[in-house]
Design a protein around this motif. Structure first.
Motif, short mmCIF file in Angstrom:
data_model
loop_
_atom_site.label_atom_id
_atom_site.label_comp_id
_atom_site.label_asym_id
_atom_site.label_seq_id
_atom_site.Cartn_x
_atom_site.Cartn_y
_atom_site.Cartn_z
N UNK A 38 -14.12 4.79 16.71
CA UNK A 38 -15.36 4.05 16.56
C UNK A 38 -16.52 4.88 16.04
N UNK A 39 -16.48 6.20 16.28
CA UNK A 39 -17.59 7.04 15.85
C UNK A 39 -17.80 7.02 14.34
N UNK A 40 -16.74 6.81 13.58
CA UNK A 40 -16.93 6.77 12.13
C UNK A 40 -17.82 5.59 11.75
N UNK A 113 -25.34 14.10 15.56
CA UNK A 113 -25.10 12.88 16.32
C UNK A 113 -23.89 13.04 17.24
N UNK A 114 -22.84 13.65 16.72
CA UNK A 114 -21.63 13.86 17.53
C UNK A 114 -21.88 14.84 18.66
N UNK A 143 -13.27 16.55 19.66
CA UNK A 143 -12.24 16.21 18.67
C UNK A 143 -12.46 14.80 18.12
N UNK A 144 -12.83 13.87 18.98
CA UNK A 144 -13.16 12.52 18.53
C UNK A 144 -14.33 12.58 17.56
N UNK A 145 -15.32 13.39 17.87
CA UNK A 145 -16.49 13.53 17.01
C UNK A 145 -16.14 14.10 15.64
N UNK A 146 -15.29 15.10 15.61
CA UNK A 146 -14.87 15.69 14.34
C UNK A 146 -14.12 14.65 13.50
#
Length: 167
Positions: A38-40, A113-114, A143-146
């Motif tokens: 979802x972060x994308x 932001x991440x 890792x989700x942020x990257x």
């Protein structure tokens, strides 16, 4: 369709896409959270929408995913964290894009932001479970942020090449 209606429809669409992207790949993390893509869409909402619409698209879509996935306890924090992520992406990019390349501005604004997301969930989970146990989710959240940053940079490049813009 007037401009305000168009913006509301696009923000609603981005909220729905955020919710779906968050729920479609759902990997449980060590401390009652979960990893997702979802972060994308959260970053895209920040970069492609105005600050208010980006905040609500990112925050509401992510919070709804928490509710629908059985993580209702996280929904209020997620609403704030993901909404603020979109604001950080928007304002950092706006601040940097005249001084740096679009790619550099995207990387810095997205990474900022991440980083806020990782810190936000660490603090939230720290109050829920204790700060030492909540540290176990720092790496999975990073890792989700990257992954979110890399995918969003790819997508924004595709959108710009195809002259797709929401503002």
């Amino acid at each position: 369709m007037n401009s305000k209606t168009k913006k509301l429809v696009i923000a609603s669409l981005m909220a729905a896409i955020t919710c779906i992207a968050t729920m479609i790949i759902h990997i449980p993390s060590p401390l009652k959270g979960y990893l997702n893509l979802g972060d994308c869409v959260v970053l895209l909402s920040g970069w492609m929408l105005s600050p208010v619409y980006g905040f609500f698209a990112a925050g509401l879509g992510s919070a709804l995913a928490d509710v629908f996935s059985g993580y209702a306890l996280y929904a209020p924090a997620t609403f704030i964290i993901k909404g603020v992520m979109a604001l950080i992406a928007f304002y950092c990019f706006k601040l940097l894009h005249n001084k740096l390349s679009e790619l550099s501005s995207g990387i810095i604004s997205g990474a900022s932001a991440e980083l806020f997301m990782v810190l936000g969930y660490f603090i939230f989970e720290g109050f829920l479970y204790g700060f030492l146990p909540s540290a176990v989710n720092i790496l999975p959240n990073a890792l989700q942020g990257v992954a979110g940053l890399v995918i969003s940079l790819f997508l924004i490049t595709v959108f710009k090449k195809n002259k797709l813009s929401f503002k």
